[in-house]
Design a protein around this motif. Structure first.
Motif, short mmCIF file in Angstrom:
data_model
loop_
_atom_site.label_atom_id
_atom_site.label_comp_id
_atom_site.label_asym_id
_atom_site.label_seq_id
_atom_site.Cartn_x
_atom_site.Cartn_y
_atom_site.Cartn_z
N THR A 96 -6.10 69.14 95.59
CA THR A 96 -6.77 69.04 94.30
C THR A 96 -5.69 68.94 93.23
O THR A 96 -4.57 69.41 93.42
CB THR A 96 -7.67 70.26 94.03
OG1 THR A 96 -6.87 71.45 94.00
CG2 THR A 96 -8.75 70.39 95.10
N TRP A 97 -6.04 68.34 92.11
CA TRP A 97 -5.05 68.20 91.05
C TRP A 97 -5.74 68.26 89.70
O TRP A 97 -6.94 68.03 89.56
CB TRP A 97 -4.27 66.89 91.20
CG TRP A 97 -5.08 65.63 91.13
CD1 TRP A 97 -5.25 64.82 90.05
CD2 TRP A 97 -5.86 65.04 92.19
NE1 TRP A 97 -6.07 63.77 90.36
CE2 TRP A 97 -6.45 63.86 91.66
CE3 TRP A 97 -6.10 65.38 93.53
CZ2 TRP A 97 -7.27 63.05 92.43
CZ3 TRP A 97 -6.91 64.56 94.29
CH2 TRP A 97 -7.48 63.40 93.74
N ARG A 98 -4.95 68.63 88.70
CA ARG A 98 -5.48 68.82 87.35
C ARG A 98 -5.23 67.59 86.49
O ARG A 98 -4.17 66.96 86.55
CB ARG A 98 -4.84 70.04 86.68
CG ARG A 98 -5.29 71.36 87.29
CD ARG A 98 -4.75 72.55 86.51
NE ARG A 98 -5.30 73.79 87.02
CZ ARG A 98 -6.48 74.30 86.69
NH1 ARG A 98 -7.23 73.66 85.82
NH2 ARG A 98 -6.89 75.43 87.21
N THR A 99 -6.24 67.25 85.70
CA THR A 99 -6.10 66.24 84.66
C THR A 99 -6.59 66.86 83.35
O THR A 99 -7.04 68.02 83.34
CB THR A 99 -6.94 64.98 84.97
OG1 THR A 99 -8.34 65.31 84.84
CG2 THR A 99 -6.68 64.48 86.39
N LYS A 100 -6.57 66.11 82.30
CA LYS A 100 -7.05 66.65 81.02
C LYS A 100 -8.54 66.95 81.06
O LYS A 100 -9.06 67.70 80.23
CB LYS A 100 -6.75 65.66 79.88
CG LYS A 100 -7.47 64.32 80.01
CD LYS A 100 -7.09 63.40 78.87
CE LYS A 100 -7.82 62.06 78.98
NZ LYS A 100 -7.44 61.14 77.89
N GLY A 102 -9.98 68.35 83.77
CA GLY A 102 -10.24 69.45 84.69
C GLY A 102 -9.70 69.16 86.08
O GLY A 102 -8.87 68.27 86.27
N VAL A 103 -10.19 69.92 87.06
CA VAL A 103 -9.71 69.80 88.43
C VAL A 103 -10.44 68.65 89.14
O VAL A 103 -11.67 68.54 89.05
CB VAL A 103 -9.92 71.12 89.20
CG1 VAL A 103 -9.50 70.97 90.66
CG2 VAL A 103 -9.13 72.25 88.54
N HIS A 105 -11.15 66.63 92.82
CA HIS A 105 -11.14 66.76 94.27
C HIS A 105 -11.09 65.36 94.88
O HIS A 105 -11.73 64.43 94.38
CB HIS A 105 -12.39 67.51 94.75
CG HIS A 105 -12.46 68.92 94.28
ND1 HIS A 105 -12.02 69.98 95.03
CD2 HIS A 105 -12.91 69.44 93.10
CE1 HIS A 105 -12.20 71.11 94.36
NE2 HIS A 105 -12.74 70.81 93.19
N ASP A 167 -2.56 60.17 89.30
CA ASP A 167 -2.26 61.18 88.27
C ASP A 167 -0.98 61.93 88.61
O ASP A 167 -0.65 62.16 89.78
CB ASP A 167 -3.43 62.16 88.14
CG ASP A 167 -4.66 61.53 87.52
OD1 ASP A 167 -4.50 60.73 86.58
OD2 ASP A 167 -5.77 61.82 87.99
N ASP A 169 -0.06 65.08 88.47
CA ASP A 169 -0.13 66.31 89.27
C ASP A 169 -0.34 66.00 90.75
O ASP A 169 0.16 66.72 91.63
CB ASP A 169 -1.25 67.23 88.75
CG ASP A 169 -1.19 68.62 89.36
OD1 ASP A 169 -0.07 69.09 89.66
OD2 ASP A 169 -2.25 69.23 89.58
#
Length: 413
Positions: A96-100, A102-103, A105, A167, A169
């Motif tokens: 999972t990774w974060r963007t502006k 949110g998280v 999947h 992305d 992250d």
């Protein structure tokens, strides 16, 4: 008859089912099925057109055992190759990774196989659907072993950073795995792709002996299969669009002449055709994801002789696919498209390569051909030889990177 597995939602959705029919037999090793395909042949009898229904029986066999499959990408270090490899790893590892926003999947949205459904029948007047990948035993993309070739020697992490698709992250998490993956040296015949690709070509097979190159590619496939203990290997071209090869009698018109042309290192044997021949001779399916004429007549004949599947003429996953749908819709609705203007601009290496006239011409043919069959099917709207004005523009704009922009205008009567 459908044996219901899981039912959810307003419509019935099943994760598994079996077919109860005398034409389908489930065995320990195989699923054997007989299917009657109904079609209609048209004949001319005494000057009159007669439609004659036809029925052909097909016997289909599917292995119950799902093989271990490897995919070798030609152009592995490009935007497509690095992105799909990263996506498979992200899904396999459950990253999972974060963007502006949110998280995020991982998922396989956009995959016809993994994210579309098929209606298998009805239950109490309600349609019953199942995922396409549950129709038969199929390979899970998370189980694919991925490798391949590229004319650029950057590892897959460097290729991913260069592509700027994923992305940040997610890239950070993929770095340790992708940095260990490096493409094999590839075939580079500069007359087939744009001159502006020369600065990327630092990972190429030496010399100009095409037969030697063919044997190296075959050895790469065998080694990849053995090293990873694979049951099957699929080779997929996702490299640069090539110019069209000239079709020459005695060079690429038959399987024998094509193999001799490779032996002679003939100028009109393209890299994509060389990869296709290597795949065929190793018994591996070959998929062509670019719009050049890879499958010259000799290549097709060779595949038939070896009973190897080959297919593909550009991925057609964006504007070209939409155009084929819209043109068919308009004509079938009784409207007459008189003008179709397609504009694109993009800033990735695909756009850079397509900025050269010969490579653009290959793409232009691919984008134009999707309209031809639709037009020729309706002689009420179009007289013989009549076509809509069809203009295609592709511009290279480095600033937009991999974020392609496309616009179409349709004018109809």
């Amino acid at each position: 008859r459908v044996e219901v597995g899981v039912v959810s939602g307003l419509r019935m959705f099943v994760e598994s089912f079996k077919v109860n029919s005398p034409d389908v037999v489930y065995g320990e090793e195989f699923i054997d099925a007989e299917y009657t395909y109904h079609t209609t042949e048209v004949e001319i009898v005494n000057g009159k057109v007669v439609a004659v229904p036809q029925a052909r029986k097909w016997k289909l066999r599917t292995q119950n055992h799902v093989p271990k499959v490897g995919v070798m990408l030609v152009g592995w270090g490009g935007n497509n190759g690095s992105t799909v490899t990263g996506a498979v790893i992200a899904n396999r590892e459950g990253m999972t990774w974060r963007t502006k926003n949110g998280v995020v999947h991982p998922n396989y949205y956009g995959s016809v196989l993994m994210s579309s459904t098929v209606c298998v029948g009805s239950f109490k007047e309600e349609d019953v659907f199942t995922p396409m990948h549950k129709m038969l035993p199929m390979v899970d993309p998370n189980d694919l072993v991925i490798g391949g070739w590229d004319i650029n020697g950057s590892n897959l992490a460097e290729a991913m950073h260069r592509a700027k698709v994923l992305d940040y992250d997610l890239q950070r998490q993929l770095d340790p795995t992708l940095s260990k993956m490096r493409p094999l040296p590839s075939v580079y015949y500069p007359q087939f792709i744009a001159a502006n690709q020369e600065d990327r070509a630092n990972n190429i097979l030496p010399g100009v002996d095409k037969h030697e190159h063919l044997e190296r590619l075959r050895a790469d496939i065998r080694e990849f299969k053995a090293t990873n203990d694979l049951d099957k290997v699929i080779v997929l071209w996702t490299a640069n669009t090539e110019r069209y090869s000239e079709l020459i009698t005695g060079v690429n018109d038959t399987a024998e002449s094509l193999l001799q042309a490779i032996q002679n290192s003939h100028d009109e044997v393209a890299p994509s055709t060389l990869f296709a021949v290597a795949s065929i001779l190793e018994g591996c399916p070959y998929i062509n994801g670019s719009p050049q004429n890879t499958f010259v007549p000799g290549c097709i004949e060779l595949a038939e002789q070896h009973n190897v599947f080959i297919g593909g003429d550009d991925f057609k996953s964006g504007q070209t696919k939409l155009k084929s749908v819209l043109a068919d819709f308009l004509v079938q609705a009784g409207l007459k498209p008189t003008g179709i203007v397609s504009y694109n601009h993009l800033g990735n290496n695909d756009g850079k390569n397509l900025s050269a006239p010969q490579q653009f011409r290959s793409k232009e043919i691919s984008k134009s051909s999707v309209v031809d069959d639709v037009v020729s099917s309706n002689q009420i709207l179009y007289q013989p030889g009549e076509h809509p004005d069809h203009v295609i523009v592709i511009k290279y704009v480095p600033a937009v990177g991999d974020s392609k922009r496309a616009m179409d205008e349709y004018t109809s009567e």
